[in-house]
Design an enzyme around this catalytic site. Structure first.
Site, PDB file in Angstrom:
ATOM      1  N   HIS A 373       0.800  -1.231   0.000  1.00 26.54           N
ATOM      2  CA  HIS A 373       0.000   0.000   0.000  1.00 26.54           C
ATOM      3  C   HIS A 373       0.824   1.268   0.000  1.00 26.54           C
ATOM      4  O   HIS A 373       0.276   2.348   0.181  1.00 26.54           O
ATOM      5  CB  HIS A 373      -0.911   0.047   1.227  1.00 26.54           C
ATOM      6  CG  HIS A 373      -1.976  -0.990   1.259  1.00 26.54           C
ATOM      7  ND1 HIS A 373      -3.262  -0.754   0.832  1.00 26.54           N
ATOM      8  CD2 HIS A 373      -1.940  -2.278   1.666  1.00 26.54           C
ATOM      9  CE1 HIS A 373      -3.983  -1.858   0.985  1.00 26.54           C
ATOM     10  NE2 HIS A 373      -3.208  -2.787   1.500  1.00 26.54           N
ATOM     11  N   LYS A 565      -9.040  13.677   5.028  1.00 29.58           N
ATOM     12  CA  LYS A 565      -8.121  12.550   4.989  1.00 29.58           C
ATOM     13  C   LYS A 565      -7.123  12.766   6.114  1.00 29.58           C
ATOM     14  O   LYS A 565      -7.088  13.834   6.713  1.00 29.58           O
ATOM     15  CB  LYS A 565      -7.396  12.507   3.640  1.00 29.58           C
ATOM     16  CG  LYS A 565      -6.764  13.860   3.254  1.00 29.58           C
ATOM     17  CD  LYS A 565      -6.069  13.828   1.910  1.00 29.58           C
ATOM     18  CE  LYS A 565      -7.030  13.885   0.742  1.00 29.58           C
ATOM     19  NZ  LYS A 565      -6.843  12.815  -0.222  1.00 29.58           N
ATOM     20  N   ARG A 566      -6.293  11.734   6.417  1.00 29.23           N
ATOM     21  CA  ARG A 566      -5.267  11.933   7.426  1.00 29.23           C
ATOM     22  C   ARG A 566      -4.421  13.163   7.085  1.00 29.23           C
ATOM     23  O   ARG A 566      -4.228  13.488   5.912  1.00 29.23           O
ATOM     24  CB  ARG A 566      -4.367  10.687   7.504  1.00 29.23           C
ATOM     25  CG  ARG A 566      -5.028   9.503   8.177  1.00 29.23           C
ATOM     26  CD  ARG A 566      -5.407   9.791   9.606  1.00 29.23           C
ATOM     27  NE  ARG A 566      -4.235   9.848  10.445  1.00 29.23           N
ATOM     28  CZ  ARG A 566      -3.931   8.948  11.378  1.00 29.23           C
ATOM     29  NH1 ARG A 566      -4.739   7.929  11.615  1.00 29.23           N
ATOM     30  NH2 ARG A 566      -2.850   9.068  12.095  1.00 29.23           N
ATOM     31  N   LYS A 571       0.238  14.768   1.588  1.00 28.00           N
ATOM     32  CA  LYS A 571      -1.122  15.030   1.091  1.00 28.00           C
ATOM     33  C   LYS A 571      -1.360  16.527   0.869  1.00 28.00           C
ATOM     34  O   LYS A 571      -2.324  16.928   0.261  1.00 28.00           O
ATOM     35  CB  LYS A 571      -2.155  14.456   2.057  1.00 28.00           C
ATOM     36  CG  LYS A 571      -2.099  12.916   2.191  1.00 28.00           C
ATOM     37  CD  LYS A 571      -3.118  12.414   3.196  1.00 28.00           C
ATOM     38  CE  LYS A 571      -2.945  10.945   3.567  1.00 28.00           C
ATOM     39  NZ  LYS A 571      -3.549  10.027   2.571  1.00 28.00           N
ATOM     40  N   THR A 673      -8.711   6.600  -1.535  1.00 23.31           N
ATOM     41  CA  THR A 673     -10.044   6.018  -1.714  1.00 23.31           C
ATOM     42  C   THR A 673     -11.110   7.077  -1.442  1.00 23.31           C
ATOM     43  O   THR A 673     -12.221   6.985  -1.965  1.00 23.31           O
ATOM     44  CB  THR A 673     -10.261   4.801  -0.790  1.00 23.31           C
ATOM     45  OG1 THR A 673      -9.778   5.136   0.513  1.00 23.31           O
ATOM     46  CG2 THR A 673      -9.540   3.584  -1.304  1.00 23.31           C
ATOM     47  N   LYS A 677     -14.931   8.164  -3.128  1.00 25.36           N
ATOM     48  CA  LYS A 677     -16.158   8.414  -2.365  1.00 25.36           C
ATOM     49  C   LYS A 677     -16.749   9.775  -2.706  1.00 25.36           C
ATOM     50  O   LYS A 677     -17.960   9.920  -2.865  1.00 25.36           O
ATOM     51  CB  LYS A 677     -15.873   8.299  -0.856  1.00 25.36           C
ATOM     52  CG  LYS A 677     -15.441   6.887  -0.441  1.00 25.36           C
ATOM     53  CD  LYS A 677     -14.796   6.845   0.944  1.00 25.36           C
ATOM     54  CE  LYS A 677     -14.005   5.550   1.129  1.00 25.36           C
ATOM     55  NZ  LYS A 677     -13.123   5.595   2.322  1.00 25.36           N
TER      56      LYS A 677
HETATM   57  C1  KUQ Z   1       0.599   1.968   7.148  1.00 21.22           C
HETATM   58  N1  KUQ Z   1      -0.044   2.447   4.285  1.00 21.22           N
HETATM   59  C2  KUQ Z   1       0.810   1.662   8.485  1.00 21.22           C
HETATM   60  C3  KUQ Z   1      -1.505   2.030   8.926  1.00 21.22           C
HETATM   61  C4  KUQ Z   1      -1.719   2.332   7.585  1.00 21.22           C
HETATM   62  C5  KUQ Z   1      -0.907   2.609   5.272  1.00 21.22           C
HETATM   63  C6  KUQ Z   1      -0.236   1.687   9.372  1.00 21.22           C
HETATM   64  O1  KUQ Z   1      -3.704   2.675   2.023  1.00 21.22           O
HETATM   65  C7  KUQ Z   1      -4.833   3.063   1.244  1.00 21.22           C
HETATM   66  C8  KUQ Z   1      -4.396   3.875   0.050  1.00 21.22           C
HETATM   67  C9  KUQ Z   1      -3.560   5.055   0.485  1.00 21.22           C
HETATM   68  C10 KUQ Z   1      -2.411   4.588   1.381  1.00 21.22           C
HETATM   69  C11 KUQ Z   1      -2.979   3.787   2.549  1.00 21.22           C
HETATM   70  C12 KUQ Z   1      -1.900   3.264   3.472  1.00 21.22           C
HETATM   71  N2  KUQ Z   1      -2.026   3.098   4.779  1.00 21.22           N
HETATM   72  C13 KUQ Z   1      -0.649   2.852   3.136  1.00 21.22           C
HETATM   73  C14 KUQ Z   1      -0.670   2.296   6.681  1.00 21.22           C
HETATM   74  O2  KUQ Z   1      -1.702   5.711   1.861  1.00 21.22           O
HETATM   75  O3  KUQ Z   1      -3.066   5.727  -0.652  1.00 21.22           O
HETATM   76  O4  KUQ Z   1      -5.543   4.321  -0.651  1.00 21.22           O
HETATM   77  C15 KUQ Z   1      -5.567   1.794   0.810  1.00 21.22           C
HETATM   78  O5  KUQ Z   1      -4.848   1.098  -0.149  1.00 21.22           O
END
Ligand code: KUQ
Length: 831
Positions: A373, A565-566, A571, A673, A677
């Site tokens: 991801h 978003k976060r 971002k 995502t 939405k």
């Molecule tokens: C990493 N990596 C550590 C919690 C979350 C993480 C702990 O995944 C979404 C994408 C988005 C991406 C997110 C992500 N979260 C990556 C994470 O930043 O771009 O849409 C689902 O694939």
């Protein structure tokens, strides 16, 4: 395909109280549940009692389907997805489950008869915040789609006692508050004390020779905790399939207490109990890995081991052997967080079930699939060897063995290429010896995928380049998707009703590409007006709610421009802010009539330890404070920070957005995502060519998308050539004055120190190239304002966005996983 019986007429009063779907039965069942489950009568029931009675009423209606699904899958020995994820951000359940059962209308009528406010009851539900953002929410959307597509699936994760913190804004700053989501009880879960596994940590390994003379290894852990299952039903939409979300809670084994008690060590017993229960206590509130945190590694091993043992238990009870384990289960690793599954499955098969290594490896590789991801180098998970050795000594042995075998293959394929061997190794030798979790996941999986076209391409050309050269056939792309059940039908009922009317039926809810039936009507000015009325109604709802929540009630006729978003530098919420300041300056020089009225809404949490992100939140609030109270602005500009952005609040935002901000630096956002939405709810997007934006633009048409900024390739080139933000700052007049405005103290009561770290960072480092993209962004925003002034044309573009967004349903994504990665077929369930 079987469907729900729709709510039956009141005449059919003899249907069973616990399963019937008619209004009359719901009325009866609600009363029974309030009385027999809650032990309350109406006059003394609290709002939460009413919610619980409603929730049990809905849950009762899912149970028969749930049990029938489990029985069907067992009898047919169906291949089952095991979706392993450290996060499941499922959101509130009551409204969605009613949508899935097709009883929303009947429930509304029942509430009316009971003189209950269903909206207020829905509002009472506390959401399980068991995730940080996109990754956890994706897991939830996929659970929805797997059930809807009748794919047997179990989601495995952690039942955190405290989910993501609640965000309060105090004096403009984020303040974190513990999330006590379980305090009033959770009606959706079923506690399964008998589904419980002892999970070891630490200790040492022993060699021994078994009765057949074979040398074996045994792990003797120093500490054992129990993992207990809590099950939540996940129904499909309009089908009888109900899948399972199984979350593990850690508990101390009882034996602990007794042992310590007998030796008089009471405090020792209490300590051991607390230590065991700590494992599932709290979700790590970071979007990127917490380096070296022992508890985080414990959490990962804990839920992975519980889940694999549960799968093994199921397979043994069904077939009595593990030889076909990989045919029974398709394990999907949601990022590297569950990648220990590769080593743990090997240990379980080899050490505990005495399988030969080669056979166990074959099974493990065939069973596992890995989704990556992120491309951010700092987000690639690694663990120090010494921590690993202390916590999971046997797994480290196994990883060394896997690595040795793998690197032998590398040497065969790439003769005398030591540099490549070093790069591919599961062990990073450069940073004090660490285990590379992405390498473990990749080596142990038969399929590796990225989450959008661009991301999957960049994976192959950057972070996983060497793996791609080694095993190109394992690489796939599955572009993310989101569920239209929650993000359209539930959260935007006005739009859903209008779409159903225009499309002629509601098939689009399960076949999102049917939205294309809207396309021929895009030019219909009558529809455009109705479309706008739906949007304005949603904006009015949000406006009123924001008024109560923040004290600012924006004008629903202004352009609602939303970034939710976060909070992360990549971002670029601060890029958005610079545009707001440009508009503010324009008002100051040319008056408030010189701009198209806009309401800027931000939402998002910052990781508690992420200083710069928290400063960005403070700046958003500080800018809002000044602009919202400046008489010269006269309401033409509003800046609102919606606190505590979560699934529930997100559902209020998406329907009300005119413009969706998707402005990350190209190459940084794996997919996104939220972009999907917003677009599904008729917002137009202003965005960069990053993540899934690229594909959204392809689908909706370049002329219906506000594109700006460098491409990922241009970003790479510019960085390679040496990027100098100060050169931009010192030569570009609007940028200089806007940055100077922040530095001036105007937004900090004269304090010129407060925002200095942010300002200096932009001027001298600007790692996410805010300044480089600013001019293009500003120009694009001017175009947005111009287009917005032609309401009919804007609505036309909005209709086309929705008509062409079908690809981004999570149903399409799951279909691709099922066909291309899992080779799983639907298993319809009949009652
Ligand atoms: C990493 N990596 C550590 C919690 C979350 C993480 C702990 O995944 C979404 C994408 C988005 C991406 C997110 C992500 N979260 C990556 C994470 O930043 O771009 O849409 C689902 O694939």
């Amino acid at each position: 395909m079987s469907t729900n019986k729709t709510a039956r007429s009141a005449a059919d009063a003899r249907e069973p109280t616990r399963t019937g779907l008619s209004k009359d039965t719901l009325v009866q069942a609600f009363g029974d549940n309030l009385f027999y489950v809650q032990g309350r009568f109406r006059e003394v029931a609290t709002p939460y009692d009413l919610f619980l009675a409603a929730a049990y009423t809905v849950r009762d209606r899912m149970l028969e389907r749930w049990i029938k699904s489990a029985r069907t899958y067992k009898e047919r020995n169906s291949r089952t997805v095991a979706y392993l994820s450290a996060e499941f951000l499922i959101g509130p359940q009551l409204g969605l489950n009613m949508v899935k059962l097709g009883i929303t209308e009947a429930a509304q009528e029942a509430a009316q008869e009971l003189d209950l406010d269903l909206t207020a009851i829905l509002e009472t539900e506390e959401e399980p915040g068991l995730g940080n953002g996109g990754l956890g929410r994706l897991a939830a959307c996929y659970m929805d789609s797997m059930a809807t597509l009748q794919i047997p699936a179990i989601g495995y994760g952690i039942r955190y006692e405290f989910g993501i913190f609640d965000q309060q804004i105090i004096d403009g700053w984020q303040v974190e508050k513990g999330d006590t989501w379980l305090r009033n009880g959770n009606p959706w879960e079923i506690h399964r004390p008998k589904i419980c596994f002892p999970i070891g940590f630490g200790g040492h390994t022993e060699q021994y020779t078994d009765s057949a003379g074979i040398s074996r290894t045994r792990w003797m852990p120093a500490l054992v905790v129990n993992g207990v299952a809590y099950d939540t039903p996940i129904p499909g939409y309009g089908v009888n399939n109900v899948n399972l979300l199984r979350l593990w809670k850690s508990e101390a084994p009882e034996s602990f207490d007794f042992q310590a008690f007998n030796t008089g060590n009471y405090y020792g017993a209490v300590h051991a109990k607390i230590e065991a229960e700590t494992i599932s206590k709290v979700l790590y509130p970071n979007d990127d890995p917490e380096v070296g945190k022992e508890l985080r590694l414990k959490q990962q091993f804990f839920f992975v081991s519980c889940s694999l043992r549960d799968m093994i238990r199921l397979e043994l009870s069904n077939t009595g052997t593990l030889e076909q384990f990989h045919q029974k289960f398709a394990i999907q690793l949601n990022d590297t967080h569950p990648s220990l599954a590769v080593a743990e499955l090997m240990r379980l098969l080899v050490d505990e079930h005495l399988m030969p290594w080669e056979q166990a490896w074959e099974i493990t590789q065939q069973a596992c699939h890995f989704t990556n991801h992120t491309l951010l180098p700092e987000a690639l998970e690694t663990w120090p060897i010494d921590l690993f050795e202390r916590l999971l000594p046997r797994h480290l042995d196994i990883i060394y063995q896997i690595n040795a075998n793998f690197l032998d293959q590398v040497r065969v394929k790439f003769f005398e290429d030591d540099e490549r061997v070093r790069r591919l190794s599961l062990i990073d030798e450069n940073n004090g010896r660490r285990v590379r979790m992405a390498h473990l996941a990749a080596v142990g999986s038969c399929a590796i995928n990225g989450v959008a076209e661009l991301h999957s391409e960049l994976l192959k050309s950057t972070v996983m380049q060497d793996f791609h050269a080694m095993v190109p056939e394992r690489f796939h792309n599955v572009t993310n998707g989101v569920t239209p059940r929650r993000f359209m039908v539930l959260s935007n009922p006005r739009l859903a009703t209008l779409i159903t009317e225009i499309c002629g039926d509601n098939q689009w809810v399960r076949q999102l590409d049917h939205l294309s039936a809207l396309e021929p009507h895009a030019d219909d000015s009558n529809l455009q007006e109705r479309w706008q009325a739906v949007k304005t109604a949603a904006k009015t709802d949000l406006s009123n709610w924001l008024g109560q929540e923040t004290g600012i009630t924006p004008d629903p006729n202004s352009l609602f421009d939303i970034q939710a978003k976060r909070i992360h530098e990549y971002k670029r919420q601060h890029l958005n802010l610079l545009h707001i300041l440009a508009l503010y300056e324009q008002i100051k020089t040319h008056g408030c009539d010189s701009i198209v009225p806009r309401t800027f809404i931000f939402g998002g949490k910052a990781a508690p330890g992420y200083y710069m992100a928290k400063l960005i939140i403070k700046l958003i609030n500080a800018v809002g404070e000044v602009i919202n109270h400046d008489p010269a602005v006269n309401g033409a500009l509003r800046v609102i920070f919606m606190p505590d952005f979560n699934v529930k609040r997100a559902q209020r935002l998406y329907p009300a957005a005119d413009l969706s901000e998707q402005i990350s630096l190209a190459g940084k956002e794996a997919s996104g995502t939220g972009n999907m939405k917003f677009s599904m709810n008729g917002a137009l997007t202003i965005g960069t060519l990053d993540g899934a934006n690229v594909e959204i633009r392809e689908e909706v048409g370049a002329e219906n998308f506000f594109l700006f900024g460098m491409t990922a390739a241009e970003v790479q080139q510019r960085q390679a050539a040496g990027y100098d933000p100060y050169a931009i700052y010192s030569t570009d007049e609007p940028i200089k004055s806007l940055i100077d405005l922040i530095a001036s103290g105007l937004f900090s009561h004269g304090d010129t120190e407060l925002f200095k770290p942010l300002v200096e960072n932009l001027m001298h480092h600007d790692p996410f190239m805010v300044l480089a993209d600013f001019r293009a962004y500003l120009k694009c925003q001017q175009q947005v304002a111009k287009v917005y002034q032609n309401a009919h044309n804007w609505q036309r573009m909005s209709i086309l966005n929705v008509a062409r967004i079908g690809k981004f349903s999570s149903d399409r994504a799951i279909q691709e996983y099922a066909e291309r990665i899992w080779q799983i077929k639907p298993e319809p369930v009949s009652l």
